[in-house]
Design a protein around this motif. Structure first.
Motif, PDB file in Angstrom:
ATOM      1  N   PRO A  42      37.373  34.221  37.617  1.00  0.00           N
ATOM      2  CA  PRO A  42      37.929  34.217  36.388  1.00  0.00           C
ATOM      3  C   PRO A  42      37.953  35.623  35.654  1.00  0.00           C
ATOM      4  O   PRO A  42      38.794  36.196  34.957  1.00  0.00           O
ATOM      5  N   SER A  43      36.799  36.045  35.579  1.00  0.00           N
ATOM      6  CA  SER A  43      36.477  37.099  34.935  1.00  0.00           C
ATOM      7  C   SER A  43      37.150  38.501  35.486  1.00  0.00           C
ATOM      8  O   SER A  43      37.533  39.726  34.828  1.00  0.00           O
ATOM      9  N   VAL A  44      37.661  38.435  36.442  1.00  0.00           N
ATOM     10  CA  VAL A  44      38.440  39.361  37.058  1.00  0.00           C
ATOM     11  C   VAL A  44      40.018  39.671  36.348  1.00  0.00           C
ATOM     12  O   VAL A  44      40.358  40.780  36.285  1.00  0.00           O
ATOM     13  N   ALA A  45      40.074  38.583  35.718  1.00  0.00           N
ATOM     14  CA  ALA A  45      41.370  38.686  34.885  1.00  0.00           C
ATOM     15  C   ALA A  45      41.377  39.805  33.901  1.00  0.00           C
ATOM     16  O   ALA A  45      42.261  40.713  33.635  1.00  0.00           O
ATOM     17  N   GLN A 101      36.706  36.996  27.072  1.00  0.00           N
ATOM     18  CA  GLN A 101      35.958  37.148  27.966  1.00  0.00           C
ATOM     19  C   GLN A 101      34.894  36.962  28.005  1.00  0.00           C
ATOM     20  O   GLN A 101      34.029  36.320  29.102  1.00  0.00           O
ATOM     21  N   ARG A 102      34.033  36.989  26.873  1.00  0.00           N
ATOM     22  CA  ARG A 102      32.427  36.548  26.714  1.00  0.00           C
ATOM     23  C   ARG A 102      32.529  34.837  26.960  1.00  0.00           C
ATOM     24  O   ARG A 102      31.629  34.477  27.602  1.00  0.00           O
ATOM     25  N   LYS A 103      33.560  34.272  26.384  1.00  0.00           N
ATOM     26  CA  LYS A 103      33.448  32.623  26.679  1.00  0.00           C
ATOM     27  C   LYS A 103      33.693  32.449  28.135  1.00  0.00           C
ATOM     28  O   LYS A 103      33.068  31.424  28.618  1.00  0.00           O
ATOM     29  N   THR A 104      34.654  33.277  28.644  1.00  0.00           N
ATOM     30  CA  THR A 104      34.786  32.965  30.165  1.00  0.00           C
ATOM     31  C   THR A 104      33.643  33.390  31.004  1.00  0.00           C
ATOM     32  O   THR A 104      33.505  32.460  32.020  1.00  0.00           O
ATOM     33  N   ILE A 105      33.067  34.044  30.641  1.00  0.00           N
ATOM     34  CA  ILE A 105      31.920  34.646  31.610  1.00  0.00           C
ATOM     35  C   ILE A 105      30.799  33.752  31.323  1.00  0.00           C
ATOM     36  O   ILE A 105      30.217  33.232  32.549  1.00  0.00           O
ATOM     37  N   ARG A 106      30.770  33.002  30.163  1.00  0.00           N
ATOM     38  CA  ARG A 106      29.574  32.149  30.028  1.00  0.00           C
ATOM     39  C   ARG A 106      29.874  30.787  31.093  1.00  0.00           C
ATOM     40  O   ARG A 106      29.247  30.190  31.553  1.00  0.00           O
ATOM     41  N   GLU A 107      31.135  30.384  31.059  1.00  0.00           N
ATOM     42  CA  GLU A 107      31.681  29.239  31.848  1.00  0.00           C
ATOM     43  C   GLU A 107      31.564  29.489  33.291  1.00  0.00           C
ATOM     44  O   GLU A 107      30.948  28.538  34.014  1.00  0.00           O
ATOM     45  N   GLU A 108      31.733  30.910  33.582  1.00  0.00           N
ATOM     46  CA  GLU A 108      31.919  31.301  34.908  1.00  0.00           C
ATOM     47  C   GLU A 108      30.409  31.296  35.406  1.00  0.00           C
ATOM     48  O   GLU A 108      30.368  30.691  36.451  1.00  0.00           O
ATOM     49  N   ARG A 109      29.445  31.615  34.705  1.00  0.00           N
ATOM     50  CA  ARG A 109      28.176  31.572  35.172  1.00  0.00           C
ATOM     51  C   ARG A 109      27.590  30.211  35.198  1.00  0.00           C
ATOM     52  O   ARG A 109      26.786  30.054  36.270  1.00  0.00           O
ATOM     53  N   LEU A 124      39.441  26.642  35.000  1.00  0.00           N
ATOM     54  CA  LEU A 124      38.906  27.888  34.128  1.00  0.00           C
ATOM     55  C   LEU A 124      39.908  28.834  34.580  1.00  0.00           C
ATOM     56  O   LEU A 124      40.506  29.612  33.763  1.00  0.00           O
ATOM     57  N   ARG A 125      40.308  29.037  35.855  1.00  0.00           N
ATOM     58  CA  ARG A 125      41.362  30.069  36.287  1.00  0.00           C
ATOM     59  C   ARG A 125      42.394  29.865  35.403  1.00  0.00           C
ATOM     60  O   ARG A 125      42.982  31.047  35.102  1.00  0.00           O
TER      61      ARG A 125
END
Length: 279
Positions: free
Chosen positions: A120-123, A166-174, A234-235
């Motif tokens: 997801p963070s690639v977006a 982005q910060r929110k997405t990275i937290r979920e991704e991790r 998430l994606r």
């Protein structure tokens, strides 16, 4: 409420969810070849949408009138992504392993997969890369105070919202990455070690051992399937979250970049596979 917020929040209708599935649904959902056929059809439609998006970016200026033209196009493309994840969900339910190691993707694409799909963070990297390129291209106009209307012309408020998302997405991704690691580590839990030892003692094992193995693996596959569903959610939420921040014209440019990268990477990977196959 933004141009796409109302659209993104409403559930898919049956027509929207099934409009790209006739080939896929004609075969068993458990048959990964059925999803492969659907995926190839989906790619063809993605390429068609790409041509529409490119045409729209060239023929429409950044005006209120153009928004009336661009919004339906963006909504169709978002619906196209919805349909992909709907079909993938059906196949994941019955055969999660094929979704984690999809034979219809190239080895190059496999190298960049994260829980069965794009990270997801690639977006956000895509957004910043395209924004930077368009900023450089339109710098002369921007210096003169002219609006380019593309991703190089994002406002301070938009950039702040992107950073927050982005910060929110990275937290979920991790968090998902850590959960996936915990599931993968269960391959060496006491039950698996016990079963592998029993298989050695029994020379491969009989029906009873086979049933115990299937039971143990089924539980692990259910955990993997749940991770794929959460990752796909998430994606899709990330894609829609980015689009919700952008203007309709900026959405068009972002979706162009996303489709171009996906289609070209797929083609380049397939070409490399063919070259290696003939070596």
């Amino acid at each position: 409420m933004s141009h796409f917020e109302a659209y993104n929040r409403r559930p898919l209708t049956l027509l929207e969810a099934s409009c790209l599935l006739p080939t896929y649904m004609a075969s068993s959902p458990a048959n990964h070849e059925g999803f492969h056929k659907f995926f190839e059809s989906w790619l063809t439609e993605q390429n068609q949408h790409l041509q529409e998006l490119i045409s729209a970016s060239r023929n429409n200026q950044h005006t209120a009138d153009s928004d009336q033209i661009l919004c339906p196009l963006v909504e169709r493309v978002v619906s196209h992504y919805h349909n992909y994840y709907h079909a993938k969900s059906l196949s994941t339910r019955d055969n999660v392993l094929s979704m984690l190691t999809p034979p219809w993707r190239s080895l190059l694409e496999d190298a960049f997969l994260w829980i069965g799909g794009w990270r997801p963070s690639v977006a956000f990297h895509l957004l910043y890369s395209k924004s930077g390129l368009q900023f450089e291209s339109g710098l002369a106009d921007l210096i003169r105070g002219l609006s380019t209307g593309d991703l190089g012309d994002m406002s301070h408020e938009q950039l702040c919202r992107v950073d927050e998302l982005q910060r929110k997405t990275i937290r979920e991704e991790r968090e998902m990455t850590e959960n996936m690691a915990r599931i993968q580590e269960t391959v060496a839990d006491s039950k698996m070690v016990e079963l592998s030892e029993a298989a050695t003692k029994e020379g491969g094992g009989g029906d009873d051992l086979g049933e115990r193995v299937e039971s143990a693996l089924k539980h692990k596959e259910e955990g993997l399937a749940e991770m794929v569903r959460k990752a796909d959610d998430l994606r899709l939420r990330t894609l829609k979250g980015v689009l919700d921040i952008l203007t309709p014209m900026q959405c068009v440019h972002f979706l162009i970049a996303a489709a171009e990268l996906h289609l070209r990477l797929h083609k380049w990977g397939k070409n490399k596979d063919e070259q290696q196959h003939h070596v």
